[in-house]
Motif scaffolding. Structure first.
Motif, PDB file in Angstrom:
ATOM      1  N   SER A  10       0.835  -1.201   0.000  1.00 45.14           N
ATOM      2  CA  SER A  10       0.000   0.000   0.000  1.00 45.14           C
ATOM      3  C   SER A  10       0.865   1.244   0.000  1.00 45.14           C
ATOM      4  O   SER A  10       2.030   1.218   0.396  1.00 45.14           O
ATOM      5  N   LEU A  11       0.269   2.357  -0.437  1.00 44.32           N
ATOM      6  CA  LEU A  11       0.908   3.668  -0.398  1.00 44.32           C
ATOM      7  C   LEU A  11      -0.081   4.651   0.201  1.00 44.32           C
ATOM      8  O   LEU A  11      -1.236   4.736  -0.252  1.00 44.32           O
ATOM      9  N   LYS A  12       0.353   5.372   1.236  1.00 42.62           N
ATOM     10  CA  LYS A  12      -0.491   6.369   1.877  1.00 42.62           C
ATOM     11  C   LYS A  12       0.243   7.704   1.884  1.00 42.62           C
ATOM     12  O   LYS A  12       1.464   7.754   2.012  1.00 42.62           O
ATOM     13  N   VAL A  13      -0.517   8.792   1.768  1.00 44.79           N
ATOM     14  CA  VAL A  13       0.048  10.141   1.829  1.00 44.79           C
ATOM     15  C   VAL A  13      -0.641  10.904   2.951  1.00 44.79           C
ATOM     16  O   VAL A  13      -1.875  10.997   2.985  1.00 44.79           O
ATOM     17  N   HIS A  14       0.195  11.441   3.867  1.00 41.14           N
ATOM     18  CA  HIS A  14      -0.305  12.212   5.003  1.00 41.14           C
ATOM     19  C   HIS A  14       0.172  13.661   4.886  1.00 41.14           C
ATOM     20  O   HIS A  14       1.176  13.949   4.231  1.00 41.14           O
ATOM     21  N   THR A  15      -0.556  14.549   5.535  1.00 43.12           N
ATOM     22  CA  THR A  15      -0.096  15.944   5.662  1.00 43.12           C
ATOM     23  C   THR A  15       0.115  16.223   7.153  1.00 43.12           C
ATOM     24  O   THR A  15      -0.790  16.659   7.854  1.00 43.12           O
ATOM     25  N   GLU A  16       1.344  15.969   7.595  1.00 39.35           N
ATOM     26  CA  GLU A  16       1.671  16.110   9.017  1.00 39.35           C
ATOM     27  C   GLU A  16       1.638  17.575   9.430  1.00 39.35           C
ATOM     28  O   GLU A  16       2.090  18.454   8.688  1.00 39.35           O
ATOM     29  N   ALA A  17       1.088  17.849  10.624  1.00 36.71           N
ATOM     30  CA  ALA A  17       1.029  19.213  11.162  1.00 36.71           C
ATOM     31  C   ALA A  17       1.449  19.184  12.620  1.00 36.71           C
ATOM     32  O   ALA A  17       0.897  18.399  13.406  1.00 36.71           O
ATOM     33  N   SER A  18       2.441  19.994  12.971  1.00 33.93           N
ATOM     34  CA  SER A  18       2.922  20.106  14.357  1.00 33.93           C
ATOM     35  C   SER A  18       3.287  18.756  14.941  1.00 33.93           C
ATOM     36  O   SER A  18       2.977  18.457  16.106  1.00 33.93           O
ATOM     37  N   GLY A  19       3.933  17.903  14.113  1.00 36.24           N
ATOM     38  CA  GLY A  19       4.385  16.607  14.598  1.00 36.24           C
ATOM     39  C   GLY A  19       3.326  15.531  14.617  1.00 36.24           C
ATOM     40  O   GLY A  19       3.624  14.370  14.927  1.00 36.24           O
ATOM     41  N   ASP A  20       2.076  15.883  14.274  1.00 34.88           N
ATOM     42  CA  ASP A  20       0.977  14.907  14.260  1.00 34.88           C
ATOM     43  C   ASP A  20       0.768  14.410  12.837  1.00 34.88           C
ATOM     44  O   ASP A  20       0.400  15.183  11.950  1.00 34.88           O
ATOM     45  N   LEU A  21       1.026  13.102  12.613  1.00 35.95           N
ATOM     46  CA  LEU A  21       0.901  12.542  11.265  1.00 35.95           C
ATOM     47  C   LEU A  21      -0.539  12.607  10.759  1.00 35.95           C
ATOM     48  O   LEU A  21      -0.788  12.901   9.585  1.00 35.95           O
ATOM     49  N   GLY A  22      -1.471  12.385  11.626  1.00 31.13           N
ATOM     50  CA  GLY A  22      -2.883  12.451  11.245  1.00 31.13           C
ATOM     51  C   GLY A  22      -3.285  11.329  10.302  1.00 31.13           C
ATOM     52  O   GLY A  22      -2.471  10.486   9.908  1.00 31.13           O
ATOM     53  N   PRO A  23      -4.555  11.297   9.912  1.00 31.41           N
ATOM     54  CA  PRO A  23      -5.021  10.232   9.011  1.00 31.41           C
ATOM     55  C   PRO A  23      -4.466  10.426   7.595  1.00 31.41           C
ATOM     56  O   PRO A  23      -4.051  11.519   7.222  1.00 31.41           O
ATOM     57  N   ALA A  24      -4.469   9.350   6.843  1.00 32.02           N
ATOM     58  CA  ALA A  24      -4.010   9.434   5.450  1.00 32.02           C
ATOM     59  C   ALA A  24      -4.955  10.320   4.655  1.00 32.02           C
ATOM     60  O   ALA A  24      -6.183  10.198   4.752  1.00 32.02           O
ATOM     61  N   ARG A  25      -4.385  11.229   3.847  1.00 29.77           N
ATOM     62  CA  ARG A  25      -5.210  12.091   2.997  1.00 29.77           C
ATOM     63  C   ARG A  25      -5.478  11.420   1.646  1.00 29.77           C
ATOM     64  O   ARG A  25      -6.395  11.812   0.909  1.00 29.77           O
ATOM     65  N   TRP A  26      -4.659  10.427   1.330  1.00 30.79           N
ATOM     66  CA  TRP A  26      -4.842   9.643   0.096  1.00 30.79           C
ATOM     67  C   TRP A  26      -4.194   8.293   0.327  1.00 30.79           C
ATOM     68  O   TRP A  26      -3.180   8.200   1.032  1.00 30.79           O
ATOM     69  N   SER A  27      -4.768   7.217  -0.246  1.00 33.84           N
ATOM     70  CA  SER A  27      -4.156   5.895  -0.106  1.00 33.84           C
ATOM     71  C   SER A  27      -4.535   5.010  -1.289  1.00 33.84           C
ATOM     72  O   SER A  27      -5.563   5.217  -1.954  1.00 33.84           O
ATOM     73  N   GLN A  28      -3.661   4.037  -1.550  1.00 35.25           N
ATOM     74  CA  GLN A  28      -3.903   3.032  -2.597  1.00 35.25           C
ATOM     75  C   GLN A  28      -3.338   1.713  -2.084  1.00 35.25           C
ATOM     76  O   GLN A  28      -2.165   1.650  -1.677  1.00 35.25           O
ATOM     77  N   SER A  29      -4.172   0.664  -2.094  1.00 30.68           N
ATOM     78  CA  SER A  29      -3.742  -0.666  -1.669  1.00 30.68           C
ATOM     79  C   SER A  29      -3.859  -1.617  -2.850  1.00 30.68           C
ATOM     80  O   SER A  29      -4.853  -1.600  -3.591  1.00 30.68           O
ATOM     81  N   GLY A  30      -2.852  -2.472  -3.031  1.00 23.82           N
ATOM     82  CA  GLY A  30      -2.865  -3.440  -4.128  1.00 23.82           C
ATOM     83  C   GLY A  30      -2.446  -2.802  -5.439  1.00 23.82           C
ATOM     84  O   GLY A  30      -2.280  -1.586  -5.562  1.00 23.82           O
ATOM     85  N   TYR A  31      -2.328  -3.673  -6.428  1.00 18.86           N
ATOM     86  CA  TYR A  31      -1.794  -3.200  -7.699  1.00 18.86           C
ATOM     87  C   TYR A  31      -2.869  -2.542  -8.558  1.00 18.86           C
ATOM     88  O   TYR A  31      -4.069  -2.761  -8.382  1.00 18.86           O
ATOM     89  N   THR A  32      -2.413  -1.713  -9.510  1.00 21.17           N
ATOM     90  CA  THR A  32      -3.311  -0.999 -10.423  1.00 21.17           C
ATOM     91  C   THR A  32      -3.653  -1.887 -11.621  1.00 21.17           C
ATOM     92  O   THR A  32      -3.060  -2.953 -11.830  1.00 21.17           O
ATOM     93  N   LYS A  33      -4.581  -1.374 -12.408  1.00 15.82           N
ATOM     94  CA  LYS A  33      -5.104  -2.168 -13.530  1.00 15.82           C
ATOM     95  C   LYS A  33      -4.050  -2.398 -14.605  1.00 15.82           C
ATOM     96  O   LYS A  33      -3.990  -3.449 -15.240  1.00 15.82           O
ATOM     97  N   VAL A  34      -3.228  -1.365 -14.828  1.00 17.49           N
ATOM     98  CA  VAL A  34      -2.231  -1.411 -15.897  1.00 17.49           C
ATOM     99  C   VAL A  34      -0.871  -1.011 -15.302  1.00 17.49           C
ATOM    100  O   VAL A  34      -0.801  -0.231 -14.347  1.00 17.49           O
ATOM    101  N   SER A  35       0.211  -1.526 -15.894  1.00 16.52           N
ATOM    102  CA  SER A  35       1.567  -1.159 -15.470  1.00 16.52           C
ATOM    103  C   SER A  35       1.918   0.183 -16.097  1.00 16.52           C
ATOM    104  O   SER A  35       2.508   0.253 -17.176  1.00 16.52           O
ATOM    105  N   GLN A  36       1.511   1.262 -15.417  1.00 17.29           N
ATOM    106  CA  GLN A  36       1.770   2.616 -15.920  1.00 17.29           C
ATOM    107  C   GLN A  36       1.759   3.599 -14.758  1.00 17.29           C
ATOM    108  O   GLN A  36       1.448   3.244 -13.628  1.00 17.29           O
ATOM    109  N   TRP A  37       2.107   4.848 -15.080  1.00 17.79           N
ATOM    110  CA  TRP A  37       2.072   5.904 -14.068  1.00 17.79           C
ATOM    111  C   TRP A  37       0.640   6.439 -13.936  1.00 17.79           C
ATOM    112  O   TRP A  37      -0.040   6.672 -14.932  1.00 17.79           O
ATOM    113  N   TYR A  38       0.216   6.639 -12.653  1.00 18.92           N
ATOM    114  CA  TYR A  38      -1.108   7.192 -12.375  1.00 18.92           C
ATOM    115  C   TYR A  38      -0.938   8.490 -11.584  1.00 18.92           C
ATOM    116  O   TYR A  38      -0.037   8.607 -10.737  1.00 18.92           O
TER     117      TYR A  38
END
Length: 718
Positions: free
Chosen positions: A650-678
């Motif tokens: 999986s890949l998750k993106v967080h926007t940390e503020a004042s040392g608090d990672l907080g919940p993921a703002r975006w995430s993707q688990s498992g592989y994509t449909k095609v082998s390409q850049w998304y």
């Protein structure tokens, strides 16, 4: 006949006294009193010592001589009585190895009812003159000195002195000479006399401060009232003419400007730094104060420092004047120190040599004048430096209390685009600038220290140029130290700049304030973090007021991972995770699992980031950005990711503020449909502080690499 004989016997009785010294009957001349007869002596008679004798309890004797005592101007050229070679006077001998006490004792005499006045003449001129004291001993008690003189007189001549004797009192004159160590310290006396009545009352004179302070080092008494300290490590020496074969030291003294004149200098050594102290004597400034002026010569690559103190009651106190490093030109420079009204002061010149043979410090022509001094050192000369002159560091020196140094270099600093390609002054290989070194293993602090300067009355503006470009750039701070207090940073820059180029910075200096510039570089860990500075200058008036700039959020967020000099931009691998992100170009795997090229260029020349995988365990890899502030209308972070393979996690993106990672703002688990850049995006709230954190969690297996590329920020919501 019998009557005549009786009268003659009476006259003879009246004209005879018993000689206290020898017990023989001596005839007193009719024109002399008994006291004068016992006291007076010009040392020219058939009995040269008159009623005086050398003591048997001292270390040395007084001797008679006629004419010139020495070949130079040190001692008398003749006695005081006759002024020519026929007359005789007394003198004491000297020695280089020790100090001698020489006592000359008179006989006991009685002052008349109205008291008396003893007068005598003395000669004390020479560099190693000690002291002369005169006592009036009573009943075997020497008592305190009734008159004394220490050190040499202003001119090589005879001086008169006098002592009042109490009415009808018994007294015995004792002259005590304490010699200095050296052959230029003979003390002489002549023409001791007694007259009835007290000596005229003369108010005690304060020693002339000019006499005690002034010295051109050209007289028969080369050091005047100055001596080398016995508690330092090295001495000051006299020399005439050229000090060195090159242009480093003086070519002549300041007084005469030719080989005939003399000045003082300190020696140097390659192996260590020496402190050399030159000490004056205590003087008293007049009611309107005073000004000490002197000339110094400090030119050479290894010049250390010269400080001048005004010691009071044994307390050296802070330096009243100082100069560190070499001067602008190889010449004599004038300096001055104001002395407070009525204050006691003792000049102390302290030279701290550098290590090397191009660091001799010289002084000449110390003088004292009434009234306070005027001018201060030129602050522009003390601050300005383009690092291109024969003395490359100007008035700046590397600190001795830090961990690393600043170095000079010309042209390109590195083979890649990390450091400067040329200095700022000339823009080509001929110019020089300063830089700090880096290390993979640790962070170094490098301090560059200026000298204390005084800002103009309208204030000042210090400008300088800095170059900070590289993936492991640390920080640069500039302080204005005052009275040894570094204080807070007046300017600072952390991390690399947007472009590999020279940037200008400035600091305002308060009007007429003392300041000392200190540049403090803290290196990052890695070989891509050299910090450089050039063209430091001072201008009159404060710097233009500029509103504080917020860091460009796009500069802090954007990264295509294609800049070889700074491949990760403002992103770093976390130190608290289990695995790292890596840069790569072209195809990631031999099959179609990973990217075949980066997203930016689409070919093998571009670079992107990826995470590794493992057959044995799942690994977390964190990529952390730096804190940025979103624009007033918000922002949109866009990035491209590649996730294709049977063991993709999986890949998750967080926007940390004042040392608090907080919940993921975006995430993707498992592989994509095609082998390409998304493409993916995250909206950032207006004015929000945020720090991007990319978190990859791999699965067990070898076909699960995750890749990212082309992170960018644009204004407005996604």
């Amino acid at each position: 006949m019998g009557k005549t004989c009786a009268v003659a016997a009476l006259v003879a009785t009246l004209l005879c006294v018993t000689c206290a010294a020898g017990g023989a009957n001596e005839v007193i001349p009719p024109e002399m009193s008994e006291t004068s007869f016992l006291v007076d002596c010009d040392f020219d008679s058939a009995i040269p010592f008159c009623h005086y004798t050398n003591s048997k309890t001292d270390d040395a004797d007084w001797y008679t001589t006629s004419g010139r005592l020495n070949d130079d101007e040190i001692g008398p050229v003749a006695d005081h009585t006759t002024g020519n070679y026929t007359g005789t006077y007394l003198y004491t001998k000297t020695s280089y190895s020790e100090s001698f006490e020489s006592r000359l004792e008179g006989v006991t005499a009685v002052a008349p009812a109205d008291g008396g006045c003893v007068r005598f003449w003395y000669h004390m001129y020479g560099s190693s003159i000690g002291s002369l004291k005169v006592h009036t001993e009573r009943s075997g008690d020497l008592g305190p000195a009734r008159w004394s003189q220490s050190g040499y007189t202003k001119v090589s001549q005879w001086y008169e002195a006098s002592i009042s004797i109490e009415p009808a009192s018994e007294f015995k004159l004792v002259f005590i000479s304490e010699s200095g160590t050296g052959f230029r310290g003979n003390i002489a006396i002549d023409d001791i006399s007694f007259v009835d009545g007290q000596c005229p009352v003369i108010p005690p004179e304060m020693p002339d401060p000019s006499f005690l302070v002034d010295c051109d080092f050209d007289s028969a008494i080369r050091f005047c009232h100055y001596t080398n300290s016995e508690t330092d490590e090295a001495d000051w020496y006299t020399i005439s003419g050229k000090l060195n074969d090159d242009e480093i030291g003086p070519v002549a003294d300041h007084t005469t400007g030719n080989y005939a004149g003399t000045y003082l200098y300190t020696k140097t050594s390659y192996s260590k730094s020496y402190e050399s102290r030159l000490e004056g004597v205590t003087a008293v400034a007049p009611a309107d104060g005073g000004c000490v002026r002197f000339w110094y010569h400090m030119y050479g690559y290894e010049i250390g420092s010269l400080k001048v103190h005004t010691e009071t009651s044994g307390d050296l106190g802070p330096a009243r004047w100082s100069q560190s490093g070499y001067t602008k030109v190889s010449q004599w420079y004038e300096a001055s120190i104001s002395i407070e009204p009525g204050s006691k002061f003792k000049l102390v010149f302290v030279s701290q040599s550098g290590t090397g043979f191009q660091g001799n410090i010289a002084i000449d022509d110390i003088i004292y004048v009434d009234g306070p001094c005027g001018e201060r050192p030129d602050p522009f000369f003390l601050v300005d430096c383009d690092f291109d002159s024969a003395i490359p560091f100007c008035h700046y020196t590397n600190s001795e209390t830090d961990e690393a140094d600043w170095y000079t270099t010309s042209g390109k600093l590195n083979v890649d685009e990390i450091g400067p390609v040329a200095d700022h002054t000339t823009g080509n290989y001929s110019g020089t600038y300063l830089y700090t070194k880096t290390s993979y293993s640790e962070s170094f602090e490098s301090r560059l220290e200026g000298v204390t300067a005084v800002a103009p009355a309208e204030g000042g503006c210090v400008r300088f140029w800095c170059h900070m470009y590289g993936s492991s750039i640390g920080s640069l701070k500039v302080h204005t130290e005052k009275s040894g207090d570094l204080g807070p940073a007046r300017w600072s820059q952390s991390g690399y700049t947007k472009v590999s180029q020279w940037y200008e910075a400035s600091i305002s200096i308060e009007p007429a304030s003392e300041f000392k510039l200190v540049f403090v570089s803290e290196s990052g860990t890695g070989f891509r973090g050299n910090i450089a500075i050039d063209d430091i200058s001072l201008a009159g008036g404060p710097c233009p007021v500029k509103p504080p700039e917020m860091p460009d959020p796009s500069f802090l967020v954007d990264c295509d991972f294609d800049i070889s000099a700074i491949p990760l931009c403002h992103y770093t691998n976390s130190k608290t995770d289990e695995a790292d992100w890596y840069t790569i170009s072209g195809g990631l795997n031999d099959d179609e699992i990973g990217p075949i090229a980066d997203h930016t260029t689409g070919n093998y020349t571009g670079t992107y980031l990826y995470t590794k995988t493992s057959y044995s365990e799942s690994l977390e890899s964190r990529l952390e950005g730096v804190t940025a502030v979103a624009p007033d209308d918000g922002g949109c972070v866009r990035f491209w990711y590649h996730m294709y393979g049977s063991s993709i996690g999986s890949l998750k993106v967080h926007t940390e503020a004042s040392g608090d990672l907080g919940p993921a703002r975006w995430s993707q688990s498992g592989y994509t449909k095609v082998s390409q850049w998304y493409e993916a995006s995250i909206s950032i709230d207006p004015g929000e502080d945020f720090k991007l954190v990319f978190v990859s969690q791999s699965r067990v297996g070898s076909v699960g690499n995750i890749a990212i590329d082309d992170i960018g920020l644009v204004s407005g919501k996604c």
